[in-house]
Design a protein around this motif. Structure first.
Motif, PDB file in Angstrom:
ATOM      1  N   GLU A 243      -9.265  -1.428   4.449  1.00 51.39           N
ATOM      2  CA  GLU A 243      -9.602  -0.020   4.230  1.00 51.39           C
ATOM      3  C   GLU A 243      -8.357   0.770   3.832  1.00 51.39           C
ATOM      4  O   GLU A 243      -8.404   1.643   2.962  1.00 51.39           O
ATOM      5  N   TRP A 244      -7.232   0.481   4.480  1.00 51.02           N
ATOM      6  CA  TRP A 244      -5.965   1.131   4.141  1.00 51.02           C
ATOM      7  C   TRP A 244      -5.661   0.922   2.655  1.00 51.02           C
ATOM      8  O   TRP A 244      -5.311   1.861   1.934  1.00 51.02           O
ATOM      9  N   LEU A 245      -5.790  -0.317   2.202  1.00 47.18           N
ATOM     10  CA  LEU A 245      -5.453  -0.633   0.815  1.00 47.18           C
ATOM     11  C   LEU A 245      -6.459  -0.040  -0.159  1.00 47.18           C
ATOM     12  O   LEU A 245      -6.091   0.450  -1.233  1.00 47.18           O
ATOM     13  N   ARG A 246      -7.744  -0.075   0.212  1.00 41.17           N
ATOM     14  CA  ARG A 246      -8.768   0.522  -0.653  1.00 41.17           C
ATOM     15  C   ARG A 246      -8.516   2.007  -0.854  1.00 41.17           C
ATOM     16  O   ARG A 246      -8.667   2.535  -1.962  1.00 41.17           O
ATOM     17  N   SER A 247      -8.124   2.682   0.226  1.00 43.27           N
ATOM     18  CA  SER A 247      -7.912   4.128   0.129  1.00 43.27           C
ATOM     19  C   SER A 247      -6.749   4.468  -0.788  1.00 43.27           C
ATOM     20  O   SER A 247      -6.639   5.589  -1.271  1.00 43.27           O
TER      21      SER A 247
ATOM     22  N   GLY B  17       0.804  -1.216   0.000  1.00 38.28           N
ATOM     23  CA  GLY B  17       0.000   0.000   0.000  1.00 38.28           C
ATOM     24  C   GLY B  17       0.835   1.263   0.000  1.00 38.28           C
ATOM     25  O   GLY B  17       0.364   2.318  -0.397  1.00 38.28           O
ATOM     26  N   ASP B  18       2.093   1.163   0.452  1.00 38.72           N
ATOM     27  CA  ASP B  18       2.989   2.316   0.438  1.00 38.72           C
ATOM     28  C   ASP B  18       3.797   2.350  -0.848  1.00 38.72           C
ATOM     29  O   ASP B  18       4.077   1.307  -1.452  1.00 38.72           O
ATOM     30  N   ASP B  19       4.228   3.540  -1.243  1.00 34.02           N
ATOM     31  CA  ASP B  19       5.090   3.668  -2.401  1.00 34.02           C
ATOM     32  C   ASP B  19       6.409   2.933  -2.163  1.00 34.02           C
ATOM     33  O   ASP B  19       6.918   2.863  -1.040  1.00 34.02           O
ATOM     34  N   ALA B  20       6.972   2.393  -3.245  1.00 31.38           N
ATOM     35  CA  ALA B  20       8.325   1.854  -3.260  1.00 31.38           C
ATOM     36  C   ALA B  20       9.212   2.872  -3.974  1.00 31.38           C
ATOM     37  O   ALA B  20       8.724   3.854  -4.542  1.00 31.38           O
ATOM     38  N   VAL B  21      10.524   2.628  -3.959  1.00 32.34           N
ATOM     39  CA  VAL B  21      11.437   3.556  -4.625  1.00 32.34           C
ATOM     40  C   VAL B  21      12.533   2.794  -5.368  1.00 32.34           C
ATOM     41  O   VAL B  21      12.898   1.685  -4.996  1.00 32.34           O
ATOM     42  N   ILE B  22      13.023   3.414  -6.412  1.00 31.43           N
ATOM     43  CA  ILE B  22      14.297   3.061  -7.014  1.00 31.43           C
ATOM     44  C   ILE B  22      15.269   4.134  -6.534  1.00 31.43           C
ATOM     45  O   ILE B  22      15.047   5.329  -6.757  1.00 31.43           O
ATOM     46  N   LEU B  23      16.301   3.719  -5.836  1.00 30.06           N
ATOM     47  CA  LEU B  23      17.256   4.687  -5.296  1.00 30.06           C
ATOM     48  C   LEU B  23      18.650   4.414  -5.826  1.00 30.06           C
ATOM     49  O   LEU B  23      18.917   3.394  -6.445  1.00 30.06           O
TER      50      LEU B  23
ATOM     51  N   ASP C 166      -0.411 -10.159   9.766  1.00 27.47           N
ATOM     52  CA  ASP C 166       0.982  -9.990  10.168  1.00 27.47           C
ATOM     53  C   ASP C 166       1.760  -9.130   9.180  1.00 27.47           C
ATOM     54  O   ASP C 166       2.816  -8.594   9.512  1.00 27.47           O
ATOM     55  N   GLU C 167       1.206  -8.951   7.971  1.00 29.04           N
ATOM     56  CA  GLU C 167       1.827  -8.076   6.980  1.00 29.04           C
ATOM     57  C   GLU C 167       1.049  -6.773   6.804  1.00 29.04           C
ATOM     58  O   GLU C 167       1.253  -6.051   5.824  1.00 29.04           O
ATOM     59  N   SER C 168       0.190  -6.465   7.752  1.00 32.12           N
ATOM     60  CA  SER C 168      -0.583  -5.232   7.682  1.00 32.12           C
ATOM     61  C   SER C 168       0.333  -4.016   7.584  1.00 32.12           C
ATOM     62  O   SER C 168       1.363  -3.952   8.261  1.00 32.12           O
ATOM     63  N   PRO C 169      -0.013  -3.031   6.760  1.00 35.31           N
ATOM     64  CA  PRO C 169       0.816  -1.819   6.660  1.00 35.31           C
ATOM     65  C   PRO C 169       0.990  -1.114   7.997  1.00 35.31           C
ATOM     66  O   PRO C 169       2.012  -0.463   8.220  1.00 35.31           O
ATOM     67  N   MET C 170       0.008  -1.255   8.898  1.00 35.03           N
ATOM     68  CA  MET C 170       0.101  -0.594  10.196  1.00 35.03           C
ATOM     69  C   MET C 170       1.180  -1.192  11.082  1.00 35.03           C
ATOM     70  O   MET C 170       1.559  -0.611  12.087  1.00 35.03           O
ATOM     71  N   ALA C 171       1.686  -2.378  10.728  1.00 37.50           N
ATOM     72  CA  ALA C 171       2.742  -3.027  11.509  1.00 37.50           C
ATOM     73  C   ALA C 171       4.131  -2.530  11.120  1.00 37.50           C
ATOM     74  O   ALA C 171       5.125  -2.937  11.722  1.00 37.50           O
TER      75      ALA C 171
END
Length: 451
Positions: free
Chosen positions: A392-396, A347-353, A407-412
């Motif tokens: 809900e996090w992912l839907r948003s 749900g969060d952005d990833a990056v190429i760094l 266990d892989e929830s973004p809130m963790a």
């Protein structure tokens, strides 16, 4: 069946009372999406952190009774990037007290790991840490950009996600329905030198499987609207079996606050372990390449860019004129001009760094984060969060999810931007990738090969 007593409950109750709860068992409301829980449950993580810090202190005493560290390696510089709990710093300090340590770093996404912190980097002279590399040898990330615009597949996202879940094997002990031919399996010397020949047929069957835990296949789009495929997994049973065998042979222990298992590079054991690590690293690369190509075939289009890196591995590198083994456990190599793919939580952005040339980068052993970094362990995440919250996090964020569990929830996890902010003097972000499909192993699937 008798429920096992919670080892942290008594102390958590004491902390709740100290915080002002006359009755630590009183039910506390946690919002509309979660069931109320006893007040002491909110203090369980703090109680666990205290216990782990005590265990680290005990481990320090036992390490002091091991073979004394040579004076030239004592008090080697240790760089702590970002903010970390005491237990993580204590674990890293203990690791730095064993063997020919030249320098160490804890990246901003660091947290407790088996024997060495995840996000921990240690440079050794003529030695290598088996427990530092860890059980998922060669775990890493690969990302490719396609010439396919997101707009061209936007109305097919659901079908594509289901096809990925159907074609790619996720979960415990899985084998690939498609037998993968690869030159690696014909390299008899590599299998013999590593003493892993007996595992070769199992490795053949598992190549191209992803596993469970935090391993994934993601589809993302960049700032120009093009589709990227991103994957995260490692060497599966081959790496786990290799690590287990050589950890035992080195007299190492399995656990969190235990001394690291160090071997000399030119010893018989060290030579065989290094061969096994390199074999598992090649296997990891082959597996990720196969999965990415198979997903590309589902989507269509051609590859226009590729970024690929391990983050659980040991590299022979030169730092300040010294030939060293740099052990990165959950850390991305980032030499000047070297690119890496770093994912956030789902749900969060990833990056190429890309690594840059700076004094900070040099002091960091040219290493950076490999992800966002956990705040809560797997069991704690399941206690604290609900599936409704996660969905809900992912839907948003417009993410289609197949599989995964709480266990892989973004809130963790921490937020990736927050940890990257601590590394701005050593890396720069080239691309921001926004996920729109995440495919992982489903609820309840256990995988012994995850990192």
């Amino acid at each position: 069946m008798t429920e096992r007593a919670d080892p942290y409950k008594a102390r958590a109750r004491e902390l709740a009372i100290a915080a002002g709860y006359a009755d630590p068992d009183i039910k506390v409301d946690r919002g509309p999406e979660l069931k109320p829980w006893p007040a002491w449950c909110a203090f369980r993580k703090a109680a666990r952190d205290e216990q782990l810090a005590r265990e680290a202190a005990d481990a320090a005493k036992s390490i002091a009774n091991l073979r004394p560290q040579d004076a030239k390696y004592r008090d080697a510089p240790m760089r702590i990037i970002g903010t970390h709990d005491d237990a993580t710093v204590a674990q890293m300090t203990n690791c730095m007290s064993v063997g020919n340590v030249v320098a160490g770093v804890v990246c901003a996404d660091g947290h407790l790991g088996y024997a060495q912190p995840v996000g921990g980097v240690i440079a050794y002279e003529k030695q290598i840490s088996i427990s530092g590399v860890g059980f998922d040898i060669g775990c890493g990330n690969m990302a490719v950009r396609l010439d396919t615009p997101f707009a061209a597949i936007e109305d097919k996202i659901g079908d594509i996600a289901r096809d990925i879940a159907k074609v790619i094997s996720f979960g415990v002990g899985r084998t690939n329905a498609d037998r993968v031919e690869h030159d690696l399996f014909d390299d008899g010397d590599a299998w013999k030198t590593s003493d892993m020949g007996a595992y070769r047929q199992k490795a053949v069957a598992q190549l191209g499987t992803v596993g469970s835990g935090n391993h994934y296949v993601d589809l993302l789009r960049d700032e120009d609207g093009f589709v990227w495929i991103g994957v995260h997994f490692g060497s599966r049973g081959l790496g786990h079996t290799s690590a287990t065998r050589y950890l035992k042979a080195a007299g190492g222990q399995d656990g969190i606050n235990v001394p690291p298992a160090i071997v000399d590079e030119d010893s018989e054991l060290g030579t065989r372990y290094i061969a096994a690590m390199e074999l598992a690293g090649r296997y990891s690369y082959a597996g990720r390449e196969w999965v990415v190509e198979r997903v590309r075939q589902i989507i269509g289009g051609h590859v226009t860019d590729l970024v690929h890196n391990h983050h659980n591995y040991a590299w022979r590198e030169t730092h300040d004129g010294k030939d060293l083994w740099v052990v990165r456990k959950g850390a991305t190599p980032a030499f000047p001009g070297q690119r890496g793919f770093v994912g956030g939580s789902m749900g969060d952005d990833a990056v190429i760094l890309e690594g840059i040339d700076s004094s900070e980068a040099k002091a960091s052993l040219y290493s950076t984060v490999h992800g966002a970094g956990r705040v809560f362990g797997r069991k704690e995440a399941k206690r604290r969060f609900s599936r409704q919250q996660m969905d809900e996090w992912l839907r948003s964020r417009g993410v289609t999810l197949v599989g995964a569990d709480l266990d892989e929830s973004p809130m963790a996890y921490r937020r990736l931007d927050e940890v990257l902010a601590h590394h701005t003097d050593s890396v720069r972000v080239l691309h921001r990738l926004t996920p729109f499909v995440v495919v992982m192993a489903g609820d309840g699937e256990f995988d012994p090969w995850k990192d």
